[in-house]
Scaffold this motif. Structure first.
Motif, short mmCIF file in Angstrom:
data_model
loop_
_atom_site.label_atom_id
_atom_site.label_comp_id
_atom_site.label_asym_id
_atom_site.label_seq_id
_atom_site.Cartn_x
_atom_site.Cartn_y
_atom_site.Cartn_z
N VAL A 310 0.84 -1.19 0.00
CA VAL A 310 0.00 0.00 0.00
C VAL A 310 0.88 1.24 0.00
O VAL A 310 2.01 1.22 0.49
N VAL A 311 0.33 2.33 -0.57
CA VAL A 311 1.06 3.58 -0.68
C VAL A 311 0.60 4.53 0.42
O VAL A 311 -0.61 4.70 0.65
N LEU A 312 1.55 5.12 1.11
CA LEU A 312 1.29 6.09 2.17
C LEU A 312 1.88 7.43 1.72
O LEU A 312 3.08 7.52 1.46
N THR A 313 1.04 8.45 1.63
CA THR A 313 1.49 9.71 1.04
C THR A 313 1.36 10.88 2.02
O THR A 313 0.38 10.97 2.76
N GLY A 314 2.39 11.73 2.00
CA GLY A 314 2.30 13.00 2.72
C GLY A 314 2.70 12.92 4.17
O GLY A 314 3.72 12.35 4.54
N LEU A 315 1.86 13.50 5.04
CA LEU A 315 2.17 13.62 6.46
C LEU A 315 1.83 12.35 7.23
O LEU A 315 1.09 11.49 6.75
N ASP A 316 2.37 12.25 8.44
CA ASP A 316 2.00 11.19 9.41
C ASP A 316 2.21 9.79 8.83
O ASP A 316 1.37 8.90 9.03
N ALA A 349 10.24 15.28 2.65
CA ALA A 349 9.39 16.40 3.06
C ALA A 349 9.27 17.42 1.94
O ALA A 349 10.19 17.62 1.14
N ASP A 350 8.10 18.08 1.87
CA ASP A 350 7.86 19.17 0.92
C ASP A 350 8.27 18.75 -0.49
O ASP A 350 8.98 19.47 -1.20
N ALA A 351 7.78 17.58 -0.91
CA ALA A 351 8.18 17.01 -2.20
C ALA A 351 7.52 17.72 -3.38
O ALA A 351 6.38 18.18 -3.29
N ASP A 352 8.26 17.74 -4.49
CA ASP A 352 7.74 18.37 -5.70
C ASP A 352 6.79 17.48 -6.47
O ASP A 352 6.02 17.95 -7.31
N THR A 353 6.87 16.15 -6.24
CA THR A 353 5.96 15.22 -6.93
C THR A 353 5.29 14.33 -5.89
O THR A 353 5.81 14.12 -4.79
N GLU A 354 4.14 13.80 -6.27
CA GLU A 354 3.42 12.92 -5.34
C GLU A 354 4.23 11.66 -5.04
O GLU A 354 4.25 11.17 -3.90
N GLU A 355 4.91 11.14 -6.04
CA GLU A 355 5.70 9.93 -5.82
C GLU A 355 6.79 10.17 -4.79
O GLU A 355 7.04 9.33 -3.93
#
Length: 570
Positions: A310-316, A349-355
């Motif tokens: 599974v993919v976990l994106t962003g914070l936390d 952190a603060d990534a330019d792309t979703e990946e």
């Protein structure tokens, strides 16, 4: 019999290697023999499944197609062929080859070597009840077939180096007591067995090689005294350097003694010399008596393996992973016997792309019950899609899982294993094991140098700034060979790279048993890490199940290196 060096070109390092290599090697220049290694632990399982579906199979079908396309050229150039592509059914491959030869209309004779398959006697020999059991035979069956005039020799499970040992022994008339010569051929065979790994493939300093678009395959020019020159055809890519040969010599080895059924090669006596462009001489190899027992590749059916990611994106990220794991395990109808989780923090952190903002959470199940590790396992993950962490997504739809095998080594007295050669005439000959066999000398792990050199000012850089590495699987264990290119660098490496230092740099192996073996002649230190791969590659317990990248991970770790060594051109 001749004293002229024999030119042996390798055309395969595994089942799936470059298909065109046979034609490239035949057309690229002069050769006496082509050899090819098609077998590995995982390959034996694949061939076993083939044979279950069709008893006439169980051999490397790719090799048969290569021969069908190149038999005319092989006959025209009068090149011998020696390969272990027979796998679990060398007789079946020999039959298919003879049919192909008749169809093409060339004059080539075929012999095959078998006897390695001892699965029917495994329990009697104290090896349990595996689904496959194959002893690693030596090269004298190959020698006998070539001595009798065979043009193509196919074998079952022989040691990878035996292809070269048997070929050279036939050319020069070596016997079992020619230990130094046999050991030299073992080393040459080990260097070329993995095809392009000797010509720049998987090479730490690949950026220093001008043309890596399509590395050529290696050639060993073996001499009557057992020395050799490793080279490649002119005009092919890659390079043959002391470094590329050193790296391959460190691949999947343990201590200084490299055991083979016909001789034990002392890797600590190997001398490497850059003799010219793409020409590295191997000399000085000393041989000892071979071990009394043959190694046996034992494969068991482990059960069903299944996984999802599974993919976990962003914070936390860690909180999301914890929530999903808790929900999933609570929702499972039946817990598999083995359930493992791995969170790969690929996010930033603060990534330019979703990946680049995403991490991956992998869950792996293993069980002998197909139901527990089957569709209900992956289906449970899907059912949580609308009830779990924000941004939930799976990388693939649910699957049923697949059978996996478990590899383990066994050992059996060579006198109890039939080593048979089926000559082109139809006569079957038995090959006696070496009369020099003895109990092996176990190399002791050696701590780092006790010297305490004052290296002066240091600079923090990746270990790979100085050191090359080659790593690979040895059953459930793995080896990591580190090497450098000057005496001063080796003095530092030997002092610095202790077992404790390795564990500090690779925390994943901190709780495992590690052995350390210095090889000063190659300016190398080899580490063997026990049980890092579970029960072998087929069990697939790690992100890197064959430990191919373990050495490169180690090279990326930052260490304090003497500034004086960096300033000398590194």
């Amino acid at each position: 019999m001749s004293d002229t060096p024999i030119r042996i070109g390798n055309v395969s390092g595994f089942y799936g290697d470059r298909f065109s290599a046979v034609r490239e090697m035949l057309e690229g220049g002069e050769l006496d023999v082509i050899v090819g290694d098609y077998l590995a632990e995982l390959t034996m399982l694949i061939l076993g499944r083939d044979r279950l579906k069709n008893p006439d199979l169980g051999y490397a079908k790719t090799f048969l197609r290569q021969m069908e396309q190149n038999l005319g050229l092989i006959a025209e150039k009068d090149v011998k062929v020696v390969v272990n592509a027979g796998g679990l059914n060398p007789h079946g491959l020999a039959v298919a080859l003879r049919a192909a030869i008749e169809k093409v209309g060339v004059d080539r004779s075929v012999a095959f070597v078998n006897g390695d398959d001892i699965v029917g006697r495994a329990a009697e020999l104290g090896l349990g009840t595996p689904i496959a059991a194959n002893a690693y035979l030596g090269g004298f069956g190959i020698k006998s077939a070539l001595d009798a005039g065979a043009d193509i020799v196919v074998t079952g499970r022989v040691t990878d180096a035996s292809l070269v040992v048997g070929t050279a022994a036939s050319r020069f008339g070596w016997g079992y007591d020619d230990l130094d010569q046999l050991a030299g051929a073992v080393v040459a065979g080990h260097v070329i067995e993995c095809s392009a790994q000797a010509t720049g493939g998987n090479y730490s300093f690949f950026t220093e090689i001008e043309d890596m678009a399509r590395p050529g395959f290696p050639i060993a020019e073996v001499a009557a005294d057992g020395s050799s020159v490793i080279t490649k055809h002119d005009g092919t890519g890659g390079a043959v350097l002391v470094g590329t040969v050193t790296a391959q010599l460190l691949y999947e080895v343990g201590g200084p003694r490299y055991y083979n059924p016909d001789a034990t090669a002392r890797l600590d006596t190997v001398e490497l010399t850059q003799e010219g462009v793409d020409r590295v001489r191997i000399s000085g190899v000393k041989g000892e008596a071979p071990p009394k027992n043959l190694k046996v590749s034992l494969n068991h059916l482990g059960g069903i393996r299944n996984e999802f990611e599974v993919v976990l994106t962003g914070l936390d990220i860690e909180a999301k992973a914890e929530l999903f794991q808790k929900q999933f395990e609570a929702a499972l109808p039946e817990r598999p016997a083995e359930l493992t989780w791995e969170l790969a923090r690929l996010d930033r952190a603060d990534a330019d792309t979703e990946e680049q903002a995403s991490a991956m959470l992998r869950c792996v199940a293993r069980d002998t019950d197909p139901k527990k590790a089957g569709r209900q396992f992956t289906g449970t993950a899907v059912e949580l899609a609308l009830a779990s962490y924000p941004g939930f997504t799976l990388t693939a739809p649910p699957g049923n899982g697949s059978p996996y095998g478990v590899f383990e080594p066994g050992y059996v007295d060579a006198a109890l294993v039939p080593h048979r050669v089926n000559q082109p005439t139809g006569v079957t000959e038995s090959i006696d094991p070496s009369p020099l066999r003895t109990d092996p000398i176990v190399d002791e792990s050696v701590p780092s140098s006790t010297s305490t050199t004052d290296w002066g000012e240091t600079v923090d850089v990746p270990l790979g700034t100085l050191a090359g590495a080659r790593s690979g699987d040895k059953g459930g264990s793995a080896n990591i060979g580190l090497w450098v290119r000057s005496d001063a660098e080796y003095a530092w490496l030997d002092e610095t790279m202790s077992v404790d230092k390795l564990k500090e740099l690779l925390p994943e192996v901190a709780d495992l048993t590690v052995h350390r073996y210095p090889l000063p002649n190659m300016r190398a230190v080899n580490f063997v890490v026990e049980e890092v791969l579970g029960r072998g590659v087929a069990e697939n317990v790690r992100f890197d199940p064959q430990a191919k990248g373990l050495g490169e991970w180690l090279r990326s770790r930052v260490v304090a290196v003497p500034a004086s060594l960096i300033q000398k051109g590194n």
